[in-house]
Every structure is written in C-alpha cells, then in structure tokens.
Design an enzyme around this catalytic site. Sequence first.
Site, mmCIF file in Angstrom:
data_model
loop_
_atom_site.group_PDB
_atom_site.id
_atom_site.type_symbol
_atom_site.label_atom_id
_atom_site.label_comp_id
_atom_site.label_asym_id
_atom_site.label_seq_id
_atom_site.Cartn_x
_atom_site.Cartn_y
_atom_site.Cartn_z
ATOM 1 C CD GLU A 100 41.188 35.940 31.503
ATOM 2 O OE1 GLU A 100 42.331 36.352 31.754
ATOM 3 O OE2 GLU A 100 40.201 36.685 31.446
ATOM 4 C CG ASP A 101 44.446 37.608 34.520
ATOM 5 O OD1 ASP A 101 43.317 37.319 34.056
ATOM 6 O OD2 ASP A 101 44.807 38.783 34.700
ATOM 7 C CG ASP A 104 36.142 39.624 39.142
ATOM 8 O OD1 ASP A 104 35.801 39.170 40.240
ATOM 9 O OD2 ASP A 104 36.147 40.844 38.898
ATOM 10 C CG PHE A 153 41.711 44.169 42.927
ATOM 11 C CD1 PHE A 153 40.806 44.000 41.892
ATOM 12 C CD2 PHE A 153 42.988 44.635 42.629
ATOM 13 C CE1 PHE A 153 41.159 44.290 40.581
ATOM 14 C CE2 PHE A 153 43.348 44.927 41.315
ATOM 15 C CZ PHE A 153 42.427 44.750 40.287
ATOM 16 N NE ARG A 166 49.821 44.398 33.098
ATOM 17 C CZ ARG A 166 48.538 44.092 32.993
ATOM 18 N NH1 ARG A 166 48.107 42.932 33.417
ATOM 19 N NH2 ARG A 166 47.673 44.940 32.470
#
Length: 177
Positions: A100-101, A104, A153, A166
């Site tokens: 996963e990036d 959160d 963020f 990205r």
Amino acid sequence: MISNYKLETFITRDEIESKVKELGEKITEDFKGEELFLVGVLKGSWIFMADLVRNIDLPLEVSFISVSSYVGQTTKSSGVVRLLCDIDKPLNDRNVILVEDIVDTGLTLSYLKKLLEVRNPKSFKICALLDKPERRIAEISADYVGFTIPDEFVVGYGLDYNGYFRNLKDISILKLL
Ligand code: IMP
Ligand code: MG
C-alpha cells in the site's frame, strides 16, 4: 487541474530510495528460502511496488488489486471501500504481502485484509510506505512501514490528489490555498 496550491517537500527522493532498499532487505531476510506473492493496491502503490520488488532478492510474483475509497475531489476518505478489480490469481499456500502507498483511516486495509485472508494464503503481511496513525479509525497496522507521518495530505511518488501529482519524485505536503 487545481490552480491554487503549494507543495512543501517532505520526504526527498534520496530518503525514499534508501528506505525502500531497507524495506526490501528486511523482507528478503524475513522470507529467506521462500517465494513471495506481492499484491499492490492500485493506483497509489504502483511506483513504490516497482522500486520495492527490485530490492527484494527472492523469487516473486506481482499482482494488483484496485479499490476506491475516495469520492470526487476531496482529501478525506469517504469510508466506503469498493472493489474495482480483483487479483488475477489464487492466493492459497502463498506468502502474500499486500503493498500500500499509505495507511490513513485504515478502512481500505481492513477491507482488503478481510477479503484476502479467507483465500488461505500461507502467510499474510502488509507493507505500507507511509503511515498516518493519528487518523486511524479501523484497528489495523502494517507489518512493514517506511515512514510514520503526521496528519498532513501528501502527494508524489505514486500518491495523488484528484489523480494528479503521482509523477513527482519527492513526497510533498499539499496545501490548498
Ligand atoms: P484509508 O482507507 O483511509 O486508510 O485510505 C487509504 C487510501 O487513501 C490510500 O491508499 C491512499 O490512496 C489514500 N490516501 C490517504 N491519505 C492520503 C494522502 O495523504 N495523500 C494521498 N492519498 C492518500
Ligand atoms: Mg489513492
């Protein structure tokens, strides 16, 4: 595209490179003599996955799964996870690492963990480049974490805002003005 924003470099490409190398080496050591099946969560994990696999010195296969948890133009998760595209292979008797990036709220990962663990993998681990523990709603943690970050963020290195950013080499904090 958005017009009023500022990017503050937060994690540089060099810091990312050495961390990904470290993660790959740790995984290589932990699974010595085994084969791996890495499952990337699209789209955010694709650049991380590309670098991570090149730092793992084991026989491995890669697949991707696609989910959506953000609706429209927002920096907050909707909390509703939808499966958009499933993995192309069975997981039984394989050492699965979900890549996963960022974790959160944790809702995406807990949804995916439930979905994949019932497919009887030999082992199941989670590897996340970034972790934002302050925002956690679901009780879940990654087994391999690159960087623990505050509630900001971030974009770049695969992470997006509304599909953009990205392609940035560094990870930056996005400030909407
Ligand atoms: P969770 O379900 O709230 O844990 O959200 C996980 C997903 O939300 C990640 O896979 C990202 O795609 C996205 N996300 C969460 N925080 C950020 C961020 O800071 N920047 C970009 N995407 C994020
Ligand atoms: Mg995303």
